[in-house]
Design a protein around this motif. Structure first.
Motif, PDB file in Angstrom:
ATOM      1  N   ASP A  18       0.851  -1.134   0.065  1.00  0.00           N
ATOM      2  CA  ASP A  18       0.093  -0.117  -0.056  1.00  0.00           C
ATOM      3  C   ASP A  18       0.799   1.379   0.030  1.00  0.00           C
ATOM      4  N   PHE A  19       1.656   1.369  -1.057  1.00  0.00           N
ATOM      5  CA  PHE A  19       2.423   2.564  -1.222  1.00  0.00           C
ATOM      6  C   PHE A  19       2.436   3.240  -2.428  1.00  0.00           C
ATOM      7  N   SER A  20       2.599   4.581  -2.698  1.00  0.00           N
ATOM      8  CA  SER A  20       2.492   5.314  -3.958  1.00  0.00           C
ATOM      9  C   SER A  20       3.823   5.185  -4.848  1.00  0.00           C
ATOM     10  N   LEU A  21       3.834   4.802  -6.028  1.00  0.00           N
ATOM     11  CA  LEU A  21       4.730   4.802  -7.060  1.00  0.00           C
ATOM     12  C   LEU A  21       5.364   5.982  -7.192  1.00  0.00           C
ATOM     13  N   ASN A  22       4.539   6.918  -6.782  1.00  0.00           N
ATOM     14  CA  ASN A  22       5.178   8.317  -6.953  1.00  0.00           C
ATOM     15  C   ASN A  22       6.108   9.004  -6.008  1.00  0.00           C
ATOM     16  N   ASP A  23       6.175   8.199  -4.525  1.00  0.00           N
ATOM     17  CA  ASP A  23       7.004   8.565  -3.604  1.00  0.00           C
ATOM     18  C   ASP A  23       7.800   7.440  -3.013  1.00  0.00           C
ATOM     19  N   LEU A  24       8.595   6.891  -4.055  1.00  0.00           N
ATOM     20  CA  LEU A  24       9.486   5.662  -3.522  1.00  0.00           C
ATOM     21  C   LEU A  24      10.516   5.867  -2.464  1.00  0.00           C
ATOM     22  N   ALA A  86       9.589  -1.380  -8.665  1.00  0.00           N
ATOM     23  CA  ALA A  86       8.707  -1.016  -7.340  1.00  0.00           C
ATOM     24  C   ALA A  86       7.322  -1.712  -7.697  1.00  0.00           C
ATOM     25  N   ALA A  87       6.876  -1.735  -8.986  1.00  0.00           N
ATOM     26  CA  ALA A  87       5.306  -1.804  -9.393  1.00  0.00           C
ATOM     27  C   ALA A  87       5.348  -3.561  -9.069  1.00  0.00           C
ATOM     28  N   LEU A  88       6.520  -4.162  -9.343  1.00  0.00           N
ATOM     29  CA  LEU A  88       6.432  -5.490  -9.078  1.00  0.00           C
ATOM     30  C   LEU A  88       6.460  -5.893  -7.749  1.00  0.00           C
TER      31      LEU A  88
END
Ligand SMILES: C[S@@+](CC[C@H](N)C(=O)[O-])C[C@H]1O[C@@H](n2cnc3c(N)ncnc32)[C@H](O)[C@@H]1O
Length: 198
Positions: A18-24, A86-88
């Motif tokens: 549950d995290f945003s790919l825009n703020d890794l 990160a998406a994987l």
């Protein structure tokens, strides 16, 4: 057969998808450090290192520990950029784990194993090398695969982790006098081994 394995401890890395790919680098407990390690471990210029695997030991909230394993021999959908990796990982972390581990796509699995268990399993088929600034010089060490290299993230190994490494018979090896980024250490290790093998 996996000849080179890297284990990275992510002391604060998220165990939820549950995290945003825009703020890794902000929202993931520094998962970005581990994403760069994946890139360094598995990519060559135009191909993948099929003899290499990497295990990310995630110790951050809310469901620690979780370990994501990425196996170069089986990987299909990995690209060099951090965001797609990160998406994987996000998808892998969203998979419920029934039993000891779950398959999360080609070459990717997630388990609930602790660092000690991951280390004990690695010690069954390889020599354990702990990468540490004050270890013995890698160029003086007679390293022969199969090898498992263990690194910390942006923090030092904890006392418990150092003890677990000693218990697993680890040799402590240095890559030089400066404290380096973990992902850069992986590139240097590959290079040392590539030169020996060529
Ligand atoms: C950025 S360092 C973290 C520790 C760092 N000293 C700090 O203060 O945050 C990340 C990890 O890379 C590895 N490392 C960094 N420099 C190294 C070197 N010169 N030789 C061997 N391993 C190294 C170690 O495993 C270390 O824990």
């Amino acid at each position: 057969m996996t000849m080179r394995r890297f284990i990275i401890i992510g002391h604060t890395a998220t165990t939820s998808g549950d995290f945003s790919l825009n703020d890794l680098s902000g929202a993931t407990g520094r998962l970005d450090v581990l994403l760069r390690c994946v890139n360094s471990a598995l990519f060559l210029s135009h191909e993948m290192r099929r003899d290499t695997e990497i295990r990310l030991v995630l110790l951050g909230p809310p469901n620690a520990p979780k370990t994501i394993a990425l196996n170069g021999a089986e990987m299909k959908h990995l690209n060099p950029d951090e965001r797609s990796t990160a998406a994987l990982l996000k998808a892998a972390l969203n998979k419920p784990i029934f039993g000891s581990s779950v398959n999360a796509g080609a070459g990717i699995s997630v388990s609930r194993a602790t660092f000690k268990v991951i280390l004990a399993n690695a010690a069954k088929d390889s020599k354990i090398i702990a990468l540490k600034e004050d270890g013995a010089d890698i160029r003086a060490a007679g390293l022969a695969p199969p090898l498992t290299f263990v690194l910390s993230d942006n923090r030092e190994f904890s006392d418990d982790e150092l003890q677990a490494l000693k218990d697993a018979g680890a040799e402590f090896i240095s890559l030089g006098p400066k404290s380096l980024l973990a992902s850069h250490c992986i590139v240097l290790v590959h290079n040392e081994l590539d030169r020996k093998e060529s």
